[in-house]
Scaffold this active site. Structure first.
Site, short mmCIF file in Angstrom:
data_model
loop_
_atom_site.label_atom_id
_atom_site.label_comp_id
_atom_site.label_asym_id
_atom_site.label_seq_id
_atom_site.Cartn_x
_atom_site.Cartn_y
_atom_site.Cartn_z
N GLU A 60 0.83 -1.21 0.00
CA GLU A 60 0.00 0.00 0.00
C GLU A 60 0.87 1.26 0.00
OE1 GLU A 60 -4.18 -1.52 1.75
OE2 GLU A 60 -2.76 -0.89 3.28
N CYS B 229 3.46 8.53 1.25
CA CYS B 229 3.94 7.60 2.26
C CYS B 229 4.19 6.26 1.56
CB CYS B 229 2.86 7.48 3.34
SG CYS B 229 3.25 6.32 4.64
N CYS C 277 6.18 -6.77 7.51
CA CYS C 277 7.24 -6.27 8.39
C CYS C 277 7.57 -7.37 9.39
CB CYS C 277 6.76 -5.03 9.13
SG CYS C 277 8.07 -4.22 10.09
N CYS D 72 5.64 -4.96 15.94
CA CYS D 72 5.20 -3.99 16.94
C CYS D 72 3.74 -4.32 17.28
CB CYS D 72 5.33 -2.56 16.42
SG CYS D 72 7.05 -2.12 16.08
N CYS E 218 0.55 -2.44 15.62
CA CYS E 218 0.64 -2.09 14.20
C CYS E 218 0.06 -3.20 13.32
CB CYS E 218 2.10 -1.82 13.84
SG CYS E 218 2.35 -1.46 12.09
N SER F 146 11.63 6.69 8.42
CA SER F 146 11.17 6.40 9.77
C SER F 146 11.61 4.99 10.15
CB SER F 146 9.64 6.50 9.81
OG SER F 146 9.17 6.22 11.11
N SER G 44 10.40 5.80 15.66
CA SER G 44 9.16 5.34 16.29
C SER G 44 9.49 4.95 17.73
CB SER G 44 8.60 4.14 15.53
OG SER G 44 8.20 4.55 14.25
N LEU G 45 9.37 5.91 18.62
CA LEU G 45 9.85 5.71 19.99
C LEU G 45 8.78 5.03 20.86
CD1 LEU G 45 12.49 6.43 21.48
CD2 LEU G 45 11.27 8.37 22.46
N HIS G 46 7.67 5.70 21.03
CA HIS G 46 6.45 5.14 21.64
C HIS G 46 6.53 4.82 23.13
CE1 HIS G 46 5.12 5.13 17.60
NE2 HIS G 46 5.76 4.05 17.24
N ASN H 13 -4.50 4.42 15.98
CA ASN H 13 -5.51 4.05 14.98
C ASN H 13 -5.78 2.57 15.11
OD1 ASN H 13 -5.66 6.66 13.60
ND2 ASN H 13 -3.55 6.22 13.02
N CYS I 145 -1.72 5.94 9.95
CA CYS I 145 -0.51 5.28 10.47
C CYS I 145 -0.86 3.94 11.08
CB CYS I 145 0.10 6.11 11.59
SG CYS I 145 0.60 7.73 11.09
N1 SAH Z 1 8.91 0.56 10.44
C1 SAH Z 1 9.06 2.00 10.37
C2 SAH Z 1 8.18 2.62 9.33
C3 SAH Z 1 6.69 2.60 9.64
S1 SAH Z 1 6.21 4.21 10.03
C4 SAH Z 1 8.83 2.58 11.74
O1 SAH Z 1 8.43 1.84 12.63
O2 SAH Z 1 9.07 3.75 11.95
C5 SAH Z 1 4.62 4.04 10.63
C6 SAH Z 1 4.40 4.83 11.90
O3 SAH Z 1 3.07 4.58 12.39
C7 SAH Z 1 5.35 4.36 12.97
O4 SAH Z 1 5.70 5.41 13.82
C8 SAH Z 1 4.46 3.39 13.70
O5 SAH Z 1 4.96 3.10 14.96
C9 SAH Z 1 3.14 4.09 13.70
N2 SAH Z 1 2.02 3.19 13.94
C10 SAH Z 1 1.98 1.86 13.75
N3 SAH Z 1 0.79 1.36 14.08
C11 SAH Z 1 0.06 2.40 14.49
C12 SAH Z 1 -1.29 2.52 14.93
N4 SAH Z 1 -2.10 1.45 15.00
N5 SAH Z 1 -1.76 3.74 15.25
C13 SAH Z 1 -0.96 4.82 15.15
N6 SAH Z 1 0.32 4.77 14.72
C14 SAH Z 1 0.81 3.57 14.40
#
Ligand code: SAH
Length: 363
Positions: A102, A115, A122, A126, A129, A202, A224-226, A300, A343
């Site tokens: 996508e 994007c 992947c 995570c 995701c 990213s 992508s710290l979180h 999301n 995202c």
């Molecule tokens: N693998 C890379 C590229 C993906 S970027 C990375 O992790 O950075 C996609 C972004 O959306 C990342 O910051 C990811 O953590 C975030 N993301 C993933 N699932 C999500 C969700 N369900 N809701 C909001 N953000 C999400």
């Protein structure tokens, strides 16, 4: 396979759309052509997106014939094209092996962001995701990364895309072998000509990949710290078990930032998981000394996910703590969530996904 068997196997024709200038020059040199032809060819196929060799008026007939005979020119098939209420547009692109990825176009007043995906699925799993839930099928080739930009430009217009973010499916730093030549093409004035500040890669935090990206193609960086504590991050972003926060943040400190740029730290807001005042204060502490900007992403949801989005009041309170700590913070507006284009909602069609977290980046 034995050396003899190798020798009789016909070499795969190179994918023309995936050759950066250096590789194209190398191919042309082998044909006895001058290297400056590479610039002309890049201008035709990328800059102007001309697909018919006959139109390449400043290229000799002989060279055009050779290009068409000895290279491949694959374009993906658009399997679905969805437009969200807010103008976000998502394409499902079918690849010859039955997988599909996508790509999302996000129009804003002053820019158009594309994007792009870097892998089919992947491997990093995570826990919040949708792409991670599918596992990995394979890396995308350079031409398959570039094809996403081409498809979007064909549909939206050659000038519609001003920014590229590697925030689609996949972990770009686990596919640098294909992502780096794609970055070359995106930055090459004879191909797409995006300034490095208009490209953001990213990553979930693959530390060796960060160092290599910085050394070979410094572009904007998003992490992508979180989470601001390893116990929480180990669960949300399992690659943290290999590259814990201290190592990741050290790599950020070493990263050669573009002038006047900051690293974007993405932080998904998960109700009751990582969104307390204490979490916000811990985040400020770990980011101290790094030119940082925090991007809060309201979670999301997607089918099968258990997490909940933090309430808006909680997100605002978290943001205010970060702002009071003098770190720039924005809350990302979910774009295209009615068509699962926001995202973390990208799923594509991933065949036989595997879910092992690789320990090493590819050389
Ligand atoms: N693998 C890379 C590229 C993906 S970027 C990375 O992790 O950075 C996609 C972004 O959306 C990342 O910051 C990811 O953590 C975030 N993301 C993933 N699932 C999500 C969700 N369900 N809701 C909001 N953000 C999400």
């Amino acid at each position: 396979m034995s050396a003899e068997a190798c020798a009789v196997m016909p070499a795969q024709k190179p994918q023309l759309l995936g050759l950066n200038r250096q590789s194209l020059e190398f191919l042309l040199a082998g044909w006895g052509e001058s290297p400056f032809r590479a610039k002309q060819i890049l201008q035709w196929i990328h800059g102007r997106q001309i697909t018919d060799f006959a139109e390449m008026s400043n290229i000799s007939k002989a060279l055009r014939a050779r290009l068409s005979e000895e290279t491949q020119y694959a374009e993906p098939e658009i399997l679905a094209d969805q437009l969200a209420a807010d103008g976000t547009r998502k394409w499902l692109l079918g690849l010859p092996d039955g997988n599909a990825i996508e790509t999302v176009f996000i129009p804003e007043e002053d820019r158009g962001t594309l994007c792009v995906s870097s892998q089919v699925g992947c491997s990093l799993a995570c826990s919040f995701c949708a792409t991670g839930a599918q596992g990995l099928n394979r890396n995308l080739d350079t031409h398959e990364i570039i094809a996403q930009i081409r498809t979007a430009r064909q549909i939206q217009g050659l000038d519609a895309i001003t920014n590229i973010v590697f925030m689609g499916m996949g972990e770009p730093l686990l596919n640098l072998r294909q992502v780096l030549p794609a970055l070359d093409l995106l930055r090459d004035d004879f191909a797409y000509g995006f300034g490095p500040k208009r490209i953001t890669v990213s990553t979930a935090g693959v530390v060796p990949g960060l160092d290599r990206l910085g050394a070979e193609s410094p572009v904007n960086l998003a992490i992508s710290l979180h989470a601001s504590r390893d116990e929480v991050r180990d669960v949300l972003v399992p690659v943290n078990r290999h590259y814990p926060l201290a190592e990741l943040l050290d790599a950020c400190r070493r990263y050669p930032l573009l002038p006047r740029r900051r690293i974007t730290f993405e932080y998904v807001m998960l109700d009751g998981v990582n969104d307390s005042d204490a979490d916000a204060r811990a985040l400020l502490r770990i980011l101290s000394g790094i030119p940082a900007m925090v991007n809060l992403i309201p979670f999301n949801s997607f089918p099968g996910s258990d997490y909940k989005r933090s309430p808006q009041k909680r997100i605002d309170a978290f943001r205010d703590i970060i702002l009071r700590g003098d770190v720039m913070t924005v809350t990302r507006r979910p774009r295209g969530d009615d068509i699962a284009a926001a995202c973390g909602q990208l799923a594509g069609q991933v065949r036989d996904g595997r879910r092992s977290i690789p320990l090493r980046v590819q050389a």
